[in-house]
Design an enzyme around this catalytic site. Structure first.
Site, PDB file in Angstrom:
ATOM      1  N   GLU A 153      -1.068   1.225  -5.243  1.00 21.17           N
ATOM      2  CA  GLU A 153      -0.901  -0.006  -4.482  1.00 21.17           C
ATOM      3  C   GLU A 153      -0.971  -1.239  -5.393  1.00 21.17           C
ATOM      4  OE1 GLU A 153      -4.010   0.275  -1.490  1.00 21.17           O
ATOM      5  OE2 GLU A 153      -3.866   2.453  -1.695  1.00 21.17           O
ATOM      6  N   HIS A 182       0.839  -1.207   0.000  1.00 22.75           N
ATOM      7  CA  HIS A 182       0.000   0.000   0.000  1.00 22.75           C
ATOM      8  C   HIS A 182       0.880   1.266   0.000  1.00 22.75           C
ATOM      9  CE1 HIS A 182      -2.913   2.909   1.527  1.00 22.75           C
ATOM     10  NE2 HIS A 182      -3.864   2.024   1.628  1.00 22.75           N
TER      11      HIS A 182
HETATM   12  O1  TA6 Z   1      -6.134   1.743  -0.237  1.00 27.44           O
HETATM   13  C1  TA6 Z   1      -7.139   2.663  -0.061  1.00 27.44           C
HETATM   14  C2  TA6 Z   1      -7.799   2.414   1.292  1.00 27.44           C
HETATM   15  O2  TA6 Z   1      -8.466   1.182   1.301  1.00 27.44           O
HETATM   16  C3  TA6 Z   1      -8.730   3.589   1.566  1.00 27.44           C
HETATM   17  O3  TA6 Z   1     -10.080   3.200   1.515  1.00 27.44           O
HETATM   18  C4  TA6 Z   1      -8.285   4.062   2.954  1.00 27.44           C
HETATM   19  O4  TA6 Z   1      -9.006   3.371   3.949  1.00 27.44           O
HETATM   20  C5  TA6 Z   1      -6.817   3.679   2.916  1.00 27.44           C
HETATM   21  O5  TA6 Z   1      -6.813   2.395   2.329  1.00 27.44           O
HETATM   22  C6  TA6 Z   1      -6.099   3.752   4.240  1.00 27.44           C
HETATM   23  O6  TA6 Z   1      -6.580   2.783   5.104  1.00 27.44           O
HETATM   24  P1  TA6 Z   1      -6.039   2.835   6.625  1.00 27.44           P
HETATM   25  O7  TA6 Z   1      -6.670   1.677   7.318  1.00 27.44           O
HETATM   26  O8  TA6 Z   1      -4.538   2.718   6.553  1.00 27.44           O
HETATM   27  O9  TA6 Z   1      -6.439   4.183   7.159  1.00 27.44           O
END
Ligand code: TA6
Length: 300
Positions: free
Chosen positions: A272, A168
């Site tokens: 990601e 991510h």
């Molecule tokens: O990758 C995008 C996502 O799924 C968004 O929806 C947002 O929730 C982000 O990840 C960050 O997630 P986190 O749990 O690290 O705040």
């Protein structure tokens, strides 16, 4: 602990373990081309920078370094599910790997001067309470002219399992208004902003002017972040993945995150490499799956 890590896995002048933020142990990697840092907490790469250039990865100034909290920024490892747990919302968002304590499994300087660090995570009583399967998970981090990450899952159990995952990655940009992302033109994506699941088509390069939270499906493409103000492109390629997520929280969502500056959305975006949505992977007993991402900076 730091002394034992350096004795066993340090590489003089190349890889040194230090006490990082929150008194959490981290590896500091220095090569002729670049520097990088990675925390054992979460198997989390928090820094990658080419010599003489600006950092490639974005880190939140308000990131929390605590064993029960995912570090905000760098490359969180989302595993064994992406997003909310498919059936139990009480389980941690993005799985438990990014809030687990990884071990150092190996380190070495490669012939080309790059440095490789291998981290590992195995099932525990705690993990089995969240995901009732034995596993071996490895993260191979190679730091050189590029940053290469491989998330290696080995199914050491006697049942087939379905696994979602993401590398991510948060990228540092000059100013979000200046940025274009190329490589996903014409592709289908699931627009998940506000919890939606609408399927849309990407018309042209991605430009940001509002919250973006998209799962691009059926794509193995290379993404290029074009940043004309900083005069650089960041080239993001991947393997073991047919879904790519692009995210910027924009203003309102940034204000709701306690570990994310209100204006942080102006200087970052996420691309990601994922196994998300229909791209979750079924791994048979004795099988394995590798999710990879390669991050390289080029002149813009
Ligand atoms: O990758 C995008 C996502 O799924 C968004 O929806 C947002 O929730 C982000 O990840 C960050 O997630 P986190 O749990 O690290 O705040």
């Amino acid at each position: 602990m730091i002394d034992k890590l350096n004795e066993a896995f340090g590489v003089p002048g190349k890889l040194q373990f230090k006490t990082g933020q929150g008194d959490l142990p981290k590896a500091v990697i220095t090569t002729p081309f670049s520097t990088a840092e990675a925390y054992l907490h979460g198997g989390h790469v928090t820094h990658f920078q080419r010599t003489g250039q600006k950092p490639v990865l974005w880190m939140s100034e308000e990131a929390v370094f605590r064993p029960d909290k995912a570090i905000r920024g760098g490359v969180p490892v989302c595993w064994p599910w992406f997003g909310p747990h498919p059936t139990d919302s009480s389980k941690p968002q993005h799985g438990f790997a990014r809030v687990s304590k990884w071990e150092v499994k190996g380190s070495r300087e490669m012939e080309d001067g790059s440095v490789r660090l291998d981290l590992g995570l195995e099932d525990s009583e705690e993990s089995r309470g969240l995901w009732p399967h034995p596993f071996q998970l490895g993260l191979s981090v190679t730091v050189g002219e590029a940053l290469e990450l491989s998330l290696i899952f080995k199914n050491v159990g006697d049942e087939a399992v379905e696994v979602g995952a993401a590398l991510h990655s948060y990228f540092a940009v000059s100013e979000i208004d200046n940025i274009l992302i190329k490589g996903l033109e014409g592709g289908d994506y699931i627009d998940t902003v506000g919890g939606a699941r609408d399927v849309k088509k990407q018309e042209g390069p991605i430009h940001f002017s509002e919250e973006v939270d998209r799962i691009y499906t059926d794509t193995e493409g290379v993404c290029v972040i074009e940043d004309p103000v900083w005069g650089r492109n960041i080239v993001v390629s991947k393997s073991g993945s047919r879904s790519t997520v692009v995210w910027n929280p924009w203003m309102d969502k940034a204000e709701t995150m306690g570990d994310f500056p209100d204006n942080g959305y102006e200087s970052m975006l996420c691309i990601e490499a994922t196994n998300a949505a229909a791209d979750v992977r079924r791994v048979e007993p004795g099988g394995m799956h590798v999710l990879g991402q390669r991050i390289e900076e080029a002149a813009g």
